[in-house]
Design an enzyme around this catalytic site. Structure first.
Site, PDB file in Angstrom:
ATOM      1  N   SER A 173       0.919  -0.943   0.182  1.00 11.96           N
ATOM      2  CA  SER A 173       0.086  -0.136   0.016  1.00 11.96           C
ATOM      3  C   SER A 173       0.814   1.291  -0.066  1.00 11.96           C
ATOM      4  CB  SER A 173      -0.758   0.052   1.216  1.00 11.96           C
ATOM      5  OG  SER A 173      -1.611   1.192   1.457  1.00 11.96           O
ATOM      6  N   HIS A 174       0.266   2.095  -0.811  1.00 10.10           N
ATOM      7  CA  HIS A 174       1.238   3.538  -0.717  1.00 10.10           C
ATOM      8  C   HIS A 174       1.039   4.214   0.728  1.00 10.10           C
ATOM      9  CE1 HIS A 174       2.670   7.157  -2.443  1.00 10.10           C
ATOM     10  NE2 HIS A 174       2.438   7.091  -3.612  1.00 10.10           N
ATOM     11  N   VAL A 175       0.314   3.628   1.474  1.00  9.70           N
ATOM     12  CA  VAL A 175       0.269   4.317   2.863  1.00  9.70           C
ATOM     13  C   VAL A 175       1.450   4.065   3.642  1.00  9.70           C
ATOM     14  CG1 VAL A 175      -1.063   4.285   4.991  1.00  9.70           C
ATOM     15  CG2 VAL A 175      -2.404   4.029   2.717  1.00  9.70           C
TER      16      VAL A 175
END
Length: 497
Positions: A173-175
């Protein structure tokens, strides 16, 4: 498995599309042998916003990194290396926890049920599938959502490539991190030798006491007080500026006007041939010599990043003309470029970037003039006083219901034709469980735009990874050729010089 990762030379504009760090991006280690990478338990407001906006499936922030390998690693050694990575980087064993009653900011916490067996997969391509089959598989992996109840990553070892080669498809995830943070992570995990290293630190698995309701409430209060304290600090700074009210009003007005530009879509109209959108992703790649692309930019007073973006614009101009909509020389298109806003006080990892919005000169035919005009417009975008205002706004937006956030986020990105990113990579040889990494292609998410094209430098090669909306590009093969031709006309500048 530490590794040296060099940085790209040249004047650029930020980690994703800007000046890549000239220092070794390898994160430092703590006394416990773990990498000091993404150790904070709190999500930033921007990360929380990315997390909540995924209430809309089309706004998922899945990143897929495809690393091609010269041979297929031994499976047991690969599993052991990944287990080691999850102990050296505890974030690999953490999940995002929703606050009590769903209010407030989500945070990271160790997954009490962490299971490496779930996160590691092994597949073999059918005979004859080759490189095309690899990226078709990567598309399908990318479009399959991550399990939000587990740590936000998966790694798939893919065998069956020609001549005994293999690949790693790493989904996250880009998170977890932006492009610069991911470069820092890989610099700290990949090995510089094919042989196993016996002197690696061997920290035990991370541990933490179980979460309790009182503890979660205390955490939430502390988080809220932090936001209040930040707002109070800002108000005090504003009050101090009133010593010169004339200057304070002028500066505040300029900042608000700048914030409106930064947070609004570029004024350029989208290209008509890219009007459709869907949740389907298609991957295309291109290899470009790093030295040639840098020389092309330098030949007309630009950077490698200017040459990169000018090449992409050339591809879009060609594609639009072939699809029956030739563009006039003064035609602009909406483009967003993530720009690093990392400062010394930021820990390695995480997300520290701001969107630089650009009305990009797609209609200019002459590649040299196009590079020069890109450079001029990038300077203006990077000089915005409110470039970092997204961090201020996101802290408040992240507390809204997911559906509301998704509606806001989608409206801000769907008018974009292109998001382009330039990420530092590994310049020296790097190995994964005994296999040499030959290429590295970073496919970033499509947050409502028609195309997300990222470039990472691996050794002497710029690996260009295009994530394209299948509905936006009716002729994928044609655009693939246009992409090669767009870079070709810019690279010719360096050859002539």
């Amino acid at each position: 498995m530490s590794s040296q990762a060099g940085s790209q030379a040249g004047s650029q504009a930020g980690s994703q599309a800007g000046s890549q760090a000239k220092a070794d991006p390898t994160p430092p280690r703590g006394d416990d042998g773990r990498l000091l990478w993404s150790r904070s338990e709190e999500l930033t407001g921007f990360e929380a916003l990315m997390w909540r906006v995924e209430a809309d499936p089309r706004m998922r922030s899945t990143v897929v990194l495809v690393e091609t390998l010269d041979l297929e690693p031994d499976w047991d050694r690969f599993v052991a290396a990944t287990d080691w990575a999850s102990r050296v980087v505890p974030r690999f064993r953490e999940r995002i926890v929703t606050p009590f009653l769903g209010a407030g900011t989500p945070h990271w916490a160790l997954d009490p049920d962490f299971d490496l067996h779930y996160h590691l997969r092994r597949l073999r391509l059918p005979d004859g599938a080759g490189r095309e089959g690899l990226f078709t598989l990567a598309e399908q992996i990318a479009m399959t959502p991550l399990d939000p109840s587990r740590p936000l990553w998966e790694a798939t070892l893919v065998g069956g490539l020609p001549d005994g080669a293999a690949a790693l498809v790493f989904k996250l995830s880009h998170v977890l991190s932006d492009g610069m943070g991911l470069a820092q992570l890989l610099a700290g995990l990949h090995s510089r030798t094919r042989e196993p290293m016996s002197d690696k630190p061997q920290p035990p698995p991370p541990s933490a006491p179980p979460a309790t309701l009182p503890g979660e409430l205390v955490r939430q209060v502390r988080s809220d007080l932090g936001l209040v304290g930040g707002a109070a600090k800002g108000l005090l700074g504003m009050a101090a500026s009133l010593i010169r009210p004339d200057r304070a009003v002028r500066d505040a007005t300029a900042y608000l006007v700048s914030a409106a530009r930064v947070l609004s879509p570029p004024p350029a109209p989208p290209l008509a041939v890219l009007a459709d959108r869907s949740p389907s992703w298609r991957f295309r790649t291109l290899d470009v010599p790093f030295a040639d692309l840098r020389a092309a930019g330098k030949s007309v007073g630009g950077s490698i990043n200017d040459a990169y973006l000018a090449s992409l614009l050339g591809a879009f101009r060609r594609y639009s003309a072939r699809r029956g909509d030739p563009l006039p020389p003064d035609r602009l298109m909406p483009v967003t470029l993530p720009v690093s806003i990392r400062r010394e006080e930021h820990e390695p990892g995480g997300n520290h970037f701001a969107p630089a919005r650009l009305s990009a000169p797609v209609g200019i035919v002459d590649p040299g003039v196009r590079v020069t005009e890109v450079r001029r417009r990038m300077k203006v975008a990077l000089a915005e006083p409110a470039l970092e205002s997204i961090e201020i706004v996101s802290a408040g937006l992240a507390r809204l219901p997911g559906a509301v956030v998704a509606r806001f986020g989608g409206g801000a990105t769907r008018s974009n034709d292109l998001q382009a990113s330039n990420i530092p990579g590994l310049r020296a040889d790097a190995y994964l469980a005994g296999a040499r990494i030959e290429r590295s292609y970073p496919f970033a998410p499509l947050p409502g735009c028609a195309a997300m094209i990222a470039m990472v430098t691996h050794g002497d090669t710029c690996c260009v990874a295009a994530n394209l909306d299948a509905a936006s590009f009716a002729d994928l093969d044609g655009f693939t050729q246009d992409l090669a031709d767009g870079f070709g006309e810019v690279l010719a500048l360096g050859a002539r010089a």
